[in-house]
Design a protein around this motif. Structure first.
Motif, PDB file in Angstrom:
ATOM      1  N   ALA A 165      14.985   6.955  -3.971  1.00 51.71           N
ATOM      2  CA  ALA A 165      13.676   6.451  -4.405  1.00 51.71           C
ATOM      3  C   ALA A 165      13.209   7.203  -5.646  1.00 51.71           C
ATOM      4  O   ALA A 165      13.406   8.417  -5.775  1.00 51.71           O
ATOM      5  CB  ALA A 165      12.654   6.607  -3.283  1.00 51.71           C
ATOM      6  N   LEU A 166      12.574   6.479  -6.547  1.00 54.21           N
ATOM      7  CA  LEU A 166      12.032   7.058  -7.771  1.00 54.21           C
ATOM      8  C   LEU A 166      10.568   7.426  -7.560  1.00 54.21           C
ATOM      9  O   LEU A 166       9.775   6.611  -7.092  1.00 54.21           O
ATOM     10  CB  LEU A 166      12.161   6.072  -8.928  1.00 54.21           C
ATOM     11  CG  LEU A 166      11.520   6.481 -10.262  1.00 54.21           C
ATOM     12  CD1 LEU A 166      12.154   7.747 -10.804  1.00 54.21           C
ATOM     13  CD2 LEU A 166      11.640   5.343 -11.278  1.00 54.21           C
ATOM     14  N   ALA A 167      10.224   8.666  -7.907  1.00 54.37           N
ATOM     15  CA  ALA A 167       8.828   9.114  -7.903  1.00 54.37           C
ATOM     16  C   ALA A 167       8.443   9.441  -9.331  1.00 54.37           C
ATOM     17  O   ALA A 167       9.073  10.284  -9.975  1.00 54.37           O
ATOM     18  CB  ALA A 167       8.652  10.331  -7.011  1.00 54.37           C
ATOM     19  N   THR A 202       2.218  13.456  -0.782  1.00 57.07           N
ATOM     20  CA  THR A 202       1.633  12.765   0.374  1.00 57.07           C
ATOM     21  C   THR A 202       2.525  11.622   0.827  1.00 57.07           C
ATOM     22  O   THR A 202       2.789  11.446   2.024  1.00 57.07           O
ATOM     23  CB  THR A 202       0.229  12.228   0.014  1.00 57.07           C
ATOM     24  OG1 THR A 202      -0.611  13.328  -0.347  1.00 57.07           O
ATOM     25  CG2 THR A 202      -0.379  11.487   1.191  1.00 57.07           C
ATOM     26  N   ALA A 203       3.010  10.832  -0.147  1.00 58.18           N
ATOM     27  CA  ALA A 203       3.899   9.711   0.191  1.00 58.18           C
ATOM     28  C   ALA A 203       5.193  10.212   0.815  1.00 58.18           C
ATOM     29  O   ALA A 203       5.705   9.615   1.772  1.00 58.18           O
ATOM     30  CB  ALA A 203       4.189   8.889  -1.060  1.00 58.18           C
ATOM     31  N   ALA A 258      14.996  -4.436  -6.396  1.00 61.07           N
ATOM     32  CA  ALA A 258      16.153  -3.664  -6.854  1.00 61.07           C
ATOM     33  C   ALA A 258      15.906  -2.163  -6.904  1.00 61.07           C
ATOM     34  O   ALA A 258      16.850  -1.372  -6.918  1.00 61.07           O
ATOM     35  CB  ALA A 258      16.596  -4.149  -8.224  1.00 61.07           C
ATOM     36  N   LEU A 259      14.627  -1.750  -6.946  1.00 63.08           N
ATOM     37  CA  LEU A 259      14.333  -0.335  -7.158  1.00 63.08           C
ATOM     38  C   LEU A 259      13.456   0.218  -6.035  1.00 63.08           C
ATOM     39  O   LEU A 259      12.315  -0.223  -5.854  1.00 63.08           O
ATOM     40  CB  LEU A 259      13.603  -0.127  -8.498  1.00 63.08           C
ATOM     41  CG  LEU A 259      13.228   1.322  -8.826  1.00 63.08           C
ATOM     42  CD1 LEU A 259      14.495   2.138  -9.117  1.00 63.08           C
ATOM     43  CD2 LEU A 259      12.272   1.373 -10.001  1.00 63.08           C
ATOM     44  N   PRO A 260      13.964   1.217  -5.273  1.00 62.17           N
ATOM     45  CA  PRO A 260      13.098   1.891  -4.294  1.00 62.17           C
ATOM     46  C   PRO A 260      12.192   2.884  -5.024  1.00 62.17           C
ATOM     47  O   PRO A 260      12.654   3.655  -5.865  1.00 62.17           O
ATOM     48  CB  PRO A 260      14.095   2.602  -3.374  1.00 62.17           C
ATOM     49  CG  PRO A 260      15.331   2.785  -4.179  1.00 62.17           C
ATOM     50  CD  PRO A 260      15.357   1.699  -5.231  1.00 62.17           C
ATOM     51  N   VAL A 261      10.913   2.847  -4.713  1.00 61.42           N
ATOM     52  CA  VAL A 261       9.962   3.744  -5.346  1.00 61.42           C
ATOM     53  C   VAL A 261       9.111   4.425  -4.280  1.00 61.42           C
ATOM     54  O   VAL A 261       8.872   3.870  -3.202  1.00 61.42           O
ATOM     55  CB  VAL A 261       9.048   3.013  -6.348  1.00 61.42           C
ATOM     56  CG1 VAL A 261       9.832   2.528  -7.547  1.00 61.42           C
ATOM     57  CG2 VAL A 261       8.322   1.850  -5.684  1.00 61.42           C
ATOM     58  N   LEU A 262       8.660   5.619  -4.613  1.00 56.33           N
ATOM     59  CA  LEU A 262       7.808   6.385  -3.720  1.00 56.33           C
ATOM     60  C   LEU A 262       6.365   6.144  -4.127  1.00 56.33           C
ATOM     61  O   LEU A 262       5.991   6.406  -5.271  1.00 56.33           O
ATOM     62  CB  LEU A 262       8.156   7.861  -3.829  1.00 56.33           C
ATOM     63  CG  LEU A 262       7.659   8.793  -2.735  1.00 56.33           C
ATOM     64  CD1 LEU A 262       8.361   8.490  -1.430  1.00 56.33           C
ATOM     65  CD2 LEU A 262       7.907  10.251  -3.163  1.00 56.33           C
ATOM     66  N   LEU A 263       5.561   5.618  -3.225  1.00 56.02           N
ATOM     67  CA  LEU A 263       4.174   5.298  -3.548  1.00 56.02           C
ATOM     68  C   LEU A 263       3.250   5.756  -2.425  1.00 56.02           C
ATOM     69  O   LEU A 263       3.613   5.648  -1.268  1.00 56.02           O
ATOM     70  CB  LEU A 263       3.989   3.793  -3.764  1.00 56.02           C
ATOM     71  CG  LEU A 263       4.650   3.190  -5.005  1.00 56.02           C
ATOM     72  CD1 LEU A 263       4.438   1.686  -5.024  1.00 56.02           C
ATOM     73  CD2 LEU A 263       4.089   3.817  -6.267  1.00 56.02           C
TER      74      LEU A 263
END
Length: 292
Positions: free
Chosen positions: A81-83, A112-113, A287-292
């Protein structure tokens, strides 16, 4: 959880040691962090690829849209995942994802995420024969503005884009553009075209105001033949997204797009130069896992 934190110390005019320590401290409170300093694009790209290859759960990047673009290339289609911890001039991907625009606040939110295991997947654009983009691909007048702004190191922030706009207005002229989508073909003399996965480019300009990076489709904004005066009248509306109401502007939605025409335009995606038209792209859902 294993996190690799890549810091571009030159981003935004220079990341202070205090900010860097705060960012690292927030992340280390919830996970194991390995920190990498990357002072140029090559080092950033290599660090991002290495983090993904080593199986990092999260790749956190402190930098601007250029660093974010490189991180997207590494994380796309993987489980890492991208932060984003924005510290650049435009920070358009961070805006599109609702990430706080201050590095320490963004690091606090990322921690926090991480602690709560919150991640989601967003769409990306995939250029045929090329890379990925997360925000906007553009060609024509706005791409020339982007290129000029990238060369103007003596200005920072939004003023760089504003000055570039004025300089590029001098040579404004429409060119033939062909836009092919799964729904049909549009041919016209155009001033610019923008293909948006998210809404903004150029440091928060909502060129594709309704673009949603989770709906599986691009939003396109096309400005047809206009005079310099007409474009000057349209430009202020860009700040609010109301430019789409102008009769010279048309909008489309599509999953696949091919841009062509006898125009010689170079496309920019995520603020980075790509290739001359013709160019094809598709929207890849989640396509992109992200940290939110």
């Amino acid at each position: 959880m294993r996190c690799v934190l890549v810091i571009n110390p030159a981003a935004g005019g220079g990341i202070s040691a205090v900010v860097a320590r705060e960012v690292i401290s927030h992340l280390r409170a919830v996970c194991d962090v390995r920190t990498v300093l990357a002072s140029d694009p090559g080092a950033t790209a290599a660090a991002a690829r290495r983090a993904v290859a080593d199986g990092a759960d999260v790749l956190a990047v402190v930098g601007g849209d250029g660093a974010a673009h490189l991180a997207v290339q590494a994380c796309a289609g993987t489980s890492t995942a991208l932060a984003l911890i924005p510290a650049g001039t435009g920070n358009d991907l961070a805006r599109g994802l609702g990430v706080p625009l201050q590095p320490i606040a963004a690091a606090r939110a990322a921690a926090t995420a991480l602690g709560e295991g919150r991640r989601r997947h967003i769409d990306l654009g995939k250029i045929a024969g090329g890379g990925w983009f997360a925000t906007v691909l553009c060609a024509g007048f706005d791409a020339r503005v982007n290129a000029r702004a990238n060369r103007m190191r003596w200005l920072r922030g939004q003023r760089r884009y504003d000055v570039a706009v004025v300089r590029e207005l001098i040579g404004l002229h429409a060119m033939p553009l062909r836009v092919e989508t799964e729904s049909g073909t549009t041919e016209l003399d155009a001033t610019l075209v923008a293909v948006g996965n998210t809404a903004c480019y150029g440091g928060g300009i909502p060129v594709c105001p309704d673009a949603d990076p989770t709906d599986g489709a691009f939003d396109l904004t096309i400005v047809g033949r206009v005079s310099r005066l007409d474009l000057v009248r349209i430009l202020p509306r860009l700040r609010t997204g109301r430019h789409v109401e102008h009769p010279a502007v048309c909008t489309l939605r599509a999953r696949t797009v091919r841009l062509g025409g006898e125009n010689g335009w170079v496309a920019f995606a995520d603020g980075e130069p790509q290739a001359r038209l013709p160019l094809s792209m598709r929207c890849v859902l989640g396509a992109l896992p992200v940290l939110l």
